[in-house]
Write an enzyme that holds these catalytic residues in place. Structure first.
Site, PDB file in Angstrom:
ATOM      1  N   SER A  95       0.817  -1.212   0.000  1.00  0.00           N
ATOM      2  CA  SER A  95       0.000   0.000   0.000  1.00  0.00           C
ATOM      3  C   SER A  95       0.854   1.267   0.000  1.00  0.00           C
ATOM      4  O   SER A  95       1.555   1.538  -0.965  1.00  0.00           O
ATOM      5  CB  SER A  95      -0.962  -0.033   1.183  1.00  0.00           C
ATOM      6  OG  SER A  95      -1.880   1.017   1.130  1.00  0.00           O
ATOM      7  N   ASP A 230      -2.576   6.883  -3.268  1.00  0.00           N
ATOM      8  CA  ASP A 230      -1.486   6.196  -2.578  1.00  0.00           C
ATOM      9  C   ASP A 230      -0.943   5.086  -3.476  1.00  0.00           C
ATOM     10  O   ASP A 230      -1.315   4.974  -4.652  1.00  0.00           O
ATOM     11  CB  ASP A 230      -1.935   5.681  -1.204  1.00  0.00           C
ATOM     12  CG  ASP A 230      -2.832   4.454  -1.279  1.00  0.00           C
ATOM     13  OD1 ASP A 230      -3.414   4.203  -2.355  1.00  0.00           O
ATOM     14  OD2 ASP A 230      -2.960   3.742  -0.262  1.00  0.00           O
ATOM     15  N   ASP A 232      -1.171   1.702  -3.801  1.00  0.00           N
ATOM     16  CA  ASP A 232      -1.992   0.667  -4.435  1.00  0.00           C
ATOM     17  C   ASP A 232      -3.349   1.195  -4.872  1.00  0.00           C
ATOM     18  O   ASP A 232      -4.222   0.435  -5.265  1.00  0.00           O
ATOM     19  CB  ASP A 232      -2.139  -0.549  -3.521  1.00  0.00           C
ATOM     20  CG  ASP A 232      -2.870  -0.244  -2.215  1.00  0.00           C
ATOM     21  OD1 ASP A 232      -2.856   0.926  -1.786  1.00  0.00           O
ATOM     22  OD2 ASP A 232      -3.445  -1.165  -1.617  1.00  0.00           O
ATOM     23  N   ASP A 234      -5.918   2.405  -3.310  1.00  0.00           N
ATOM     24  CA  ASP A 234      -7.159   2.190  -2.564  1.00  0.00           C
ATOM     25  C   ASP A 234      -7.517   3.425  -1.743  1.00  0.00           C
ATOM     26  O   ASP A 234      -8.615   3.514  -1.186  1.00  0.00           O
ATOM     27  CB  ASP A 234      -7.094   0.944  -1.672  1.00  0.00           C
ATOM     28  CG  ASP A 234      -6.062   1.031  -0.557  1.00  0.00           C
ATOM     29  OD1 ASP A 234      -5.208   1.938  -0.583  1.00  0.00           O
ATOM     30  OD2 ASP A 234      -6.115   0.184   0.359  1.00  0.00           O
TER      31      ASP A 234
END
Length: 447
Positions: A95, A230, A232, A234
């Site tokens: 992430s 960010d 990834d 999400d």
């Protein structure tokens, strides 16, 4: 094992976990979730290819098939886990963490998260204690390209935003695989090439230094809005036309213009325990009930489905939607926010003016205290302030949120770091400063 966290499996590759650990996770995952099919997607981090190979070998040695989505965003994995009825899925990503980190986000049927309380603890025990016995009939790795289908879904939320000037920072992360297919050439993009070394800034927009390039861009191009994803994709965060970073929980209130005023969608709105009363009171005035719950997708997505929530979000920049299988989608949030800003611009209202109409409390932001005895610290704080003033509301399901007539605080232990986290709001800056000073003095007495 250090990499098994409350929400997912994550740590420094080859320090907190090894490819052997990943292989075992892959091997035992089909048994844990009782399936012969595992959907896998992955990000662009340097360690991702070797982790992918170890995970696939583990899954196929257990006799299950891997359905390979390739490079994708985390919400894409959630979406297709639910839409295509997979019983298990894994996104290989860390992430927003620095480049040396990597990890696994595991989901079960309906894209429900597998957190430590809902399966990761069992998986950890299997990895540590159970014997690996590869089956004779190995599973297969099957290519599973779904990007075009995903773009078609997101296009349902695309509106005419041609009146906007947009700055967009992809953080050299996974948003880069989608943004130009969705937004075309309209935004001015920065850091829109995949690079797992994050050469421009770390992919965590909650850290102020990581938003500076976007803020500069917005001011230079006189943009109406800045958008930053960010690593990834999400999570998504926003900058107003003046270059000011907008606290993500306030954007939950902005989403209400679409879901409540424009679409009249029925249902509760979910927020986490850190969310500003500016947001909750704004939504309640629009006639919707706000449901406050624990921090983290492992809790929010489960509760969203349980209460059939309409939409919601978190202080950290996750936004959840009923129409996204109760999961979080940064891209869907960005599309809807841009639509709202476009419509408001037609009325002569800027993004900063939208926020000024929502924000009614002075906010400290989240403050971290390195304290060993977190339980003692929280007990001391709660007893001290409730002895002085009768609270109007007490929440004790994720640390404590104690609300008084004209101020409130949330104090909670971090699930992923050695910190006690504090967030405080008050009706005035003066009261906030007074209470914050009192709080800091109190916490200084605890080791």
């Amino acid at each position: 094992m250090a990499a098994f966290k409350a929400y997912d499996f994550r740590g420094k590759y080859d320090i907190d976990f090894t490819t052997d650990d990943i292989y075992k996770i892959g091997f035992f995952l089909p048994e844990l979730l009782n399936t012969k099919k595992v959907l896998i997607g992955y990000d662009m981090r340097v360690s991702t290819p070797v982790i992918y190979e170890a995970l696939c070998k583990g899954v196929t040695d257990a006799g299950a098939d891997v359905y390979d989505m390739g490079l994708c965003t985390t919400p894409m994995v959630y979406f297709f886990t639910a839409k295509h009825h997979f019983e298990a899925s894994v996104m290989i990503t860390a992430s927003h963490n620095p480049k040396e980190y990597n990890g696994l986000k595991i989901s079960r049927k309906d894209a429900l998260p597998v957190g430590y309380e809902t399966g990761l603890s069992t998986l950890e025990k299997m990895v540590k204690e159970d014997e690996v016995k590869p089956v004779a009939e190995k599973g297969k790795v099957i290519d599973y390209p779904v990007k075009d289908e995903y773009i078609r879904f997101l296009t349902n939320y695309k509106c005419d935003i041609s009146n906007l000037k947009i700055g967009m920072d992809c953080s050299n992360g996974m948003a880069s695989v989608l943004v130009k297919d969705i937004f075309g050439d309209q935004p001015h993009y920065i850091f829109d090439t995949l690079d797992g070394t994050f050469p421009n800034h770390e992919a965590n927009p909650l850290e102020p230094e990581n938003v500076e390039d976007l803020q500069k861009l917005v001011k230079e191009m006189k943009a109406d809005i800045g958008v930053v994803f960010d690593g990834d994709a999400d999570r998504v965060m926003f900058v107003d036309e003046k270059g000011n970073f907008i606290p993500p929980d306030l954007m939950i209130a902005v989403l209400s213009y679409y879901f409540i005023e424009e679409k009249n969608v029925e249902g509760k709105v979910i927020v986490d325990i850190r969310t500003s009363k500016s947001t909750t009171e704004f939504i309640e005035k629009k006639g919707r009930e706000v449901f406050v719950w624990k921090v983290g997708r492992a809790f929010a997505a489960m509760k969203m489905r349980e209460i059939d929530g309409a939409f919601g979000g978190e202080f950290a920049g996750h936004y959840y939607f009923r129409d996204f299988f109760y999961s979080d989608s940064a891209m869907m949030a960005a599309l809807i926010i841009l639509h709202i800003v476009s419509e408001k611009k037609k009325e002569g209202v800027t993004l900063s003016e939208i926020i000024s109409q929502i924000k009614s409390y002075a906010n400290s932001g989240e403050i971290n205290f390195r304290i060993e005895d977190k339980t003692a610290a929280m007990k001391l704080v709660v007893e001290h302030f409730t002895a002085q003033e009768k609270p109007s509301k007490v929440m004790d399901f994720d640390g404590y949120r104690i609300e008084f007539a004209d101020w409130w605080f949330n104090i909670r232990p971090s699930n992923t770091e050695p910190y006690l986290r504090l967030l405080m709001e008050a009706k005035t800056e003066k009261l906030l400063a007074e209470k914050l000073k009192e709080m800091e003095k109190l916490l200084a007495t605890v080791k």
